[in-house]
Scaffold this active site. Structure first.
Site, PDB file in Angstrom:
ATOM      1  N   GLU A 157       0.783  -1.233   0.000  1.00  0.00           N
ATOM      2  CA  GLU A 157       0.000   0.000   0.000  1.00  0.00           C
ATOM      3  C   GLU A 157       0.822   1.293   0.000  1.00  0.00           C
ATOM      4  O   GLU A 157       0.461   2.261   0.670  1.00  0.00           O
ATOM      5  CB  GLU A 157      -0.953   0.003   1.214  1.00  0.00           C
TER       6      GLU A 157
HETATM    7  C1  TNX Z   1      -4.472  -4.090   4.709  1.00  0.00           C
HETATM    8  S1  TNX Z   1      -2.913  -6.456   4.308  1.00  0.00           S
HETATM    9  C2  TNX Z   1      -3.218  -3.849   5.218  1.00  0.00           C
HETATM   10  C3  TNX Z   1      -3.078  -3.413   6.620  1.00  0.00           C
HETATM   11  C4  TNX Z   1      -4.405  -3.255   7.294  1.00  0.00           C
HETATM   12  C5  TNX Z   1      -5.317  -4.378   6.888  1.00  0.00           C
HETATM   13  C6  TNX Z   1      -6.624  -4.371   7.586  1.00  0.00           C
HETATM   14  C7  TNX Z   1      -1.772  -5.450   4.259  1.00  0.00           C
HETATM   15  C8  TNX Z   1      -0.503  -5.947   3.842  1.00  0.00           C
HETATM   16  N1  TNX Z   1      -2.051  -4.174   4.598  1.00  0.00           N
HETATM   17  O1  TNX Z   1      -2.353  -2.218   6.671  1.00  0.00           O
HETATM   18  O2  TNX Z   1      -4.198  -3.258   8.666  1.00  0.00           O
HETATM   19  O3  TNX Z   1      -5.540  -4.298   5.496  1.00  0.00           O
HETATM   20  O4  TNX Z   1      -7.345  -5.535   7.331  1.00  0.00           O
END
Ligand code: TNX
Length: 550
Positions: A350
């Protein structure tokens, strides 16, 4: 020899007691008998096949039950690691039994009587397998490694009555069901991820989570140590990371961080239980807390105010600034020095504000830093487009079951850990009315956590590329140990069975029975499990602390 238990626990009658008339027994004896009766009613007699995760081979022998006697001895091969496992077995059994259970390392080739833990050179058992033989005249756990012995010990624990989870002596017939088990894991990587960044959890909470891993033969604890809301590990060369970046958490919750001594305590505890800790420093995104401490790393060079919300994808360390690579090298260098395990997790998810090419170049450099430290790199599957380096592992968290970019990285040599968001994300709600958790990846009840196959989950990825499974627990809405346990139990054992048991032993109908049978054990152990609807929980168990009824 001990008589065979009734076929179903519903048929269990109140034990007839011994031959002494009730009127002649002391009050204390009566109380103990009452407790035993209650315990017997709470739990069905354990059968050899009641183990979670399901063992590879189970051969019950109804004529061969073993009764652990007050004078039993634990015998063990004269090997320090094996002796330490024997010590752990004794530490598990002494409180509930009140028996002395001395450990002796005078192991004869086929030790007689008591419980024997034997290191063998049987190569078929592999790095973690074990063989368990229960006969009226003794119990034998054999393995090629101390880790295998410990897995055998966890199986023994599950085969004793649920009162084995009591912290104080309980009157009980400590019967183990007769027969043999041969057991080995399907995958080498069987993990849990705990997010200690969104909410901070202290050392004792983490140690308890490690105990939970051990129960279900999980062997990796991935610690998500850094995120926008908090930086949780002291780094000597960048002291403000923890001191400033660790001060807050989501909402009004208190912050916190592990000193290096705290972190080493976690490492040592995990190592004693053959759990490898994988520390994650999430890069280049999810770094807002670091930027509050060192504004020089921010794209605009200005330290932002702390963030206590739950949005994602807005922060990043500046990939065009050489200081960012000094920061990464220093942080990962200190972490590598503190971490005995082979892996460093660099996050990579992300980083929405970093252009794709810049992102790939950043990940390339960070991967080389990890390689330079002599460690293998793990990243969320977003790092797939970066160059291949030896030993590279991607952690799949998507929900689609197909991703050509990840499949291509696997063709270039990467291997995979599977954490599909729609099956393995234990921060998802069980049902729409679960009081905490997310639902962006769907609702995950126990059956959904159980029913998927790691080997064929991701299109275009061959089964041989799959190293195993991992269940992440993100903690935006998880604030206490009881809430951790509520989200882990009963779904974590479902993921554990996916990772440990051979495909042919996966079966929802028998799993749900075996799993529900663990409810009384969790209750005794004070685990705040979720008594979710749809499982045949034994009805007479008092509602455990912090659970909802169902
Ligand atoms: C996605 S999964 C994220 C996290 C959040 C999560 C909540 C991932 C690698 N990153 O930053 O906490 O969703 O479900």
């Amino acid at each position: 020899m001990v008589g065979r238990a009734p076929a179903t626990w519903a048929e269990t009658a109140v034990p007839a007691g011994d031959a002494v008339p009730a009127a002649e027994r002391s009050a204390a004896e009566l109380a103990r008998t009452a407790e035993r009766t209650a315990a017997s009613l709470l739990a069905p007699p354990t059968r050899l096949g009641d183990v979670v995760p399901a063992p590879e081979q189970v051969e019950p022998d109804g004529t061969a039950d073993y009764l652990l006697a007050a004078d039993a001895v634990i015998r063990v091969s004269a090997d320090p690691a094996a002796v330490a496992v024997a010590g752990q077995l004794a530490a598990l059994l002494r409180p509930p039994t009140g028996y002395p259970l001395p450990v002796t390392d005078t192991a004869a080739p086929v030790p007689a009587g008591g419980i024997a833990l034997v290191l063998t050179d049987e190569t078929a058992l592999g790095a973690e397998g074990y063989r368990l033989d229960i006969r009226p005249d003794g119990v034998r756990v054999a393995a090629g490694t101390a880790a295998g012995l410990l897995h055998g010990v966890q199986t023994l624990r599950q085969l004793l009555p649920p009162t084995v989870e009591s912290a104080t002596p309980t009157t009980e017939r400590w019967v183990l069901p007769g027969g043999s088990i041969l057991d080995r894991p399907r995958y080498p990587h069987r993990g849990v991820m705990l997010d200690v960044a969104r909410h901070f959890f202290g050392v004792t909470d983490v140690l308890r989570v490690i105990d939970h891993l051990g129960r279900y033969k999980l062997n990796r604890l991935h610690l998500h140590l850094t995120d926008d809301q908090g930086w949780r590990i002291a780094i000597d060369s960048w002291p403000r990371l923890a001191a400033v970046g660790g001060a807050g958490a989501v909402g009004d919750a208190p912050g916190g961080y592990y000193t290096q001594a705290d972190y080493q305590r976690i490492m040592a505890y995990a190592a004693d239980r053959y759990v490898t800790v994988i520390p994650e420093v999430d890069l280049p995104g999810h770094t807002h807390a670091a930027l509050t401490a060192y504004g020089e790393l921010a794209p605009d060079g200005i330290a932002p105010r702390p963030y206590t919300g739950t949005e994602v994808g807005f922060s990043y360390v500046d990939p065009s600034n050489e200081r960012s690579y000094d920061f990464v090298a220093d942080v990962l260098g200190e972490l590598a020095a503190l971490t005995p395990g082979r892996w460093l997790h660099i996050g990579g998810d992300e980083a929405f504000k970093v252009p794709a090419e810049v992102y790939a170049g950043f990940v390339d450099r960070v991967q080389r830093i990890v390689a330079g430290l002599g460690r293998d790199v793990i990243g969320w599957h977003q790092i797939a487009p970066a160059a291949h380096v030896d030993g590279r592992i991607l952690q799949w968290w998507g929900t689609t079951g197909a991703d050509p970019v990840t499949a291509e990285a696997v063709r270039r040599g990467a291997r995979l850990i599977l954490s599909p968001g729609n099956h393995a994300y234990l921060d998802m709600k069980y049902t729409s009315d679960t009081p905490i958790g997310h639902d962006w990846a769907g609702l995950i009840d126990v059956r959904r956590a159980y029913e998927w196959d790691p080997a064929s989950h991701l299109v275009g990825v061959p089964a041989e590329a799959v190293l195993g499974v991992e269940a992440p627990l993100w903690t935006e809405s998880v604030t206490t140990l009881a809430e951790i346990e509520f989200m882990l139990f009963p779904r974590l054992p479902a993921i554990a069975e996916r990772g440990w048991s051979p495909r042919k032993r996966h079966d929802w109908d028998t799993f749900r029975e075996r799993l529900a049978g663990h409810g009384p054990r969790w209750a005794r152990a004070g685990i705040a499990y979720h008594r979710c609807p749809g499982l045949p929980w034994p009805q007479t168990v008092p509602a455990p602390r912090g659970s909802t009824s169902g």
